[in-house]
Design an enzyme around this catalytic site. Structure first.
Site, PDB file in Angstrom:
ATOM      1  CB  THR A 130      -1.184  -0.088   1.305  1.00  0.00           C
ATOM      2  OG1 THR A 130      -0.118   0.010   2.578  1.00  0.00           O
ATOM      3  CG2 THR A 130      -1.470  -0.960   0.817  1.00  0.00           C
ATOM      4  CB  CYS A 131       4.289   2.372   1.382  1.00  0.00           C
ATOM      5  SG  CYS A 131       4.211   2.267   3.270  1.00  0.00           S
TER       6      CYS A 131
END
Length: 486
Positions: free
Chosen positions: A413-414
């Site tokens: 997700t980063c």
């Protein structure tokens, strides 16, 4: 004049803290001193107006020096997932409540950053926040605001009665008046301002009258009917009733009005019951109360927004336009996602990529939202391509998965990254992707995955955390299923 585009000067604050004091008009063009007028589009003859914030899509509005000097406040929060998800008194132990309590650590520079505002560490979860943890904290906060863990929002009266419009929308809770609630409403305002500044939408379903008031507009009787369809007809029944004085007294109608939260509010110390003689006064007081019952909460939210955006300029927008700036669109347009997609280890014309987009096309909007939560920690897309701020959606196909049909997708997700095995057919891809988005909505299984892979527990700075005990057995089983593809 049919249309006008306004570009604000290159300042970072409207409270005499400017990065560019040489911009046209001097310090923030005078609006930090209250000198900037609030133009009415109707009075100026402008039918359409486009306002370009200096920190919006066209410009970051923050100097490079400031970006390098401002640091993300490292915040530790603990999610209340077990024991019924209890969030403590007034929601103070929710993620939202914990972040609100740490608001004093937010310096003015950090609130004006163009991307994210803090770096989060979830206690008991092995998350290195390079952006995904921040997005996850925002998504978690939006859920808590609307699932009853915090006392700030209530479902509309139409929603409670399951009739009329705006049944799935929320209002500010007029009963939330304690000092802790005021602090929470101010923090909510900060979040709304951050969403406008960064272009990162919040997944909030607030009723249109709420947005109107936040934009500085007054409510009307029509707005009341939008969220409580029975309120005005009830008043009309009292006002136009042809009963005699004796019959009216026999009804024994109290001189109270139900608030939006359902509480009976005494409207006058002079009267206890409605009579023929005072019913006109009752109708006037009842309408006046309902038109202004959210004023205190709205003022607190706008106060919080003023820490991040120039609130006086919000009067240039309608409630709907303000909602769009804060929340984007609940619909997730795939053409926007495709426009920022890049591919690694595979060509865009490959069958696997075509299958992927066909599966995404077949997804409902809810499933698309779950997909975004899985790959980016968000539930909505930014409003425009420019609001992605150069962040691409990366699809990477690797051959390390063998056999590929036994593995599920991975996400980071980063980095807005989706890793796909080289699936043999569209049906397998759809099955695995649906499983992933439905059973891995949050980035909270890192340690469990390491346990399954190495057989040894990962280091944890909160090993005495008892709140995770009731999910351990489920997590170990589900993680093993994830790793084996079963």
């Amino acid at each position: 004049v049919k249309g006008i585009s306004v570009v604000l000067p290159g300042c970072i604050c409207w409270q005499c803290v400017c990065s560019d004091t040489t911009s046209p008009g001097g310090c923030c063009a005078g609006h930090c001193a209250g000198l900037l007028p609030e133009p009415s589009l109707a009075s100026t003859g402008i039918s359409q107006l486009s306002l370009q914030w200096p920190w919006g899509a066209g410009s970051l509005g923050v100097s490079q020096t400031m970006c390098s000097q401002a640091s993300f406040p490292p915040l530790q929060v603990k999610r209340s997932r077990s024991k019924g998800g209890l969030a403590g008194p007034d929601g103070t132990k929710s993620v939202f409540g914990q972040m609100c309590a740490k608001m004093s650590s937010f310096n003015p520079d950090s609130l004006l950053l163009p991307h994210r505002v803090w770096k989060v560490k979830f206690v008991g979860e092995s998350v290195d926040d390079c952006g995904g943890g921040y997005s996850e904290s925002i998504a978690e906060i939006c859920e808590e605001l609307q699932n009853g863990l915090t006392p700030l929002l209530i479902v509309t009266p139409n929603g409670r009665d399951e009739s009329g419009a705006n049944r799935d929308c929320y209002l500010f809770n007029p009963a939330a008046r304690a000092p802790v609630h005021s602090s929470m409403f101010r923090f909510l305002g900060v979040l709304l301002g951050i969403a406008i500044r960064t272009g990162s939408p919040l997944s909030l379903s607030l009723a249109e009258p709420v947005w109107k008031q936040l934009a500085g507009m007054s409510l009307t009787i029509a707005d009341l009917s939008e969220v409580d369809k029975d309120f005005i007809p009830g008043l009309m029944y009292i006002r136009d009733n042809e009963a005699t004085s004796e019959e009216f007294e026999a009804m024994s109608l109290p001189f109270t009005v139900p608030s939006a939260s359902g509480q009976d509010i005494q409207l006058s110390s002079k009267y206890t019951h409605i009579t023929l003689d005072n019913r006109a006064e009752y109708v006037r007081l009842a309408i006046n109360y309902r038109l202004h019952e959210f004023d205190e909460q709205v003022a607190a939210v706008r106060e919080g927004m003023a820490r991040v955006v120039p609130v006086p300029l919000l009067s240039l927008f309608t409630g709907y336009e303000l909602e769009t700036m804060v929340c984007g669109s609940p619909d997730i347009p795939l053409h926007l996602l495709k426009s920022v997609a890049t591919y690694k280890g595979i060509e865009p014309s490959a069958s696997l990529i075509q299958w992927f987009w066909e599966v995404m096309e077949s997804f409902s909007n809810t499933e698309r939202s779950l997909f975004l939560r899985f790959v980016w920690g968000r539930t909505r897309l930014p409003r425009t391509i420019a609001d992605f701020r150069g962040r691409d959606f990366v699809i990477q196909v690797l051959d390390k998965y063998n056999p590929p049909d036994h593995f599920l997708p991975e996400s980071y997700t980063c980095f807005f990254l989706l890793k796909l095995p080289r699936y043999s057919c569209k049906q397998v891809l759809e099955e695995k992707l649906k499983y992933a988005i439905h059973f891995c909505k949050s980035i909270d299984t890192d340690d469990y995955a390491r346990i399954a892979l190495t057989g040894e527990p990962a280091a944890d700075d909160s090993s005495d955390d008892s709140d995770n005990e009731d999910v351990d057995s489920f997590a170990s089983d589900s993680t093993q299923d994830y790793l084996t593809g079963h």
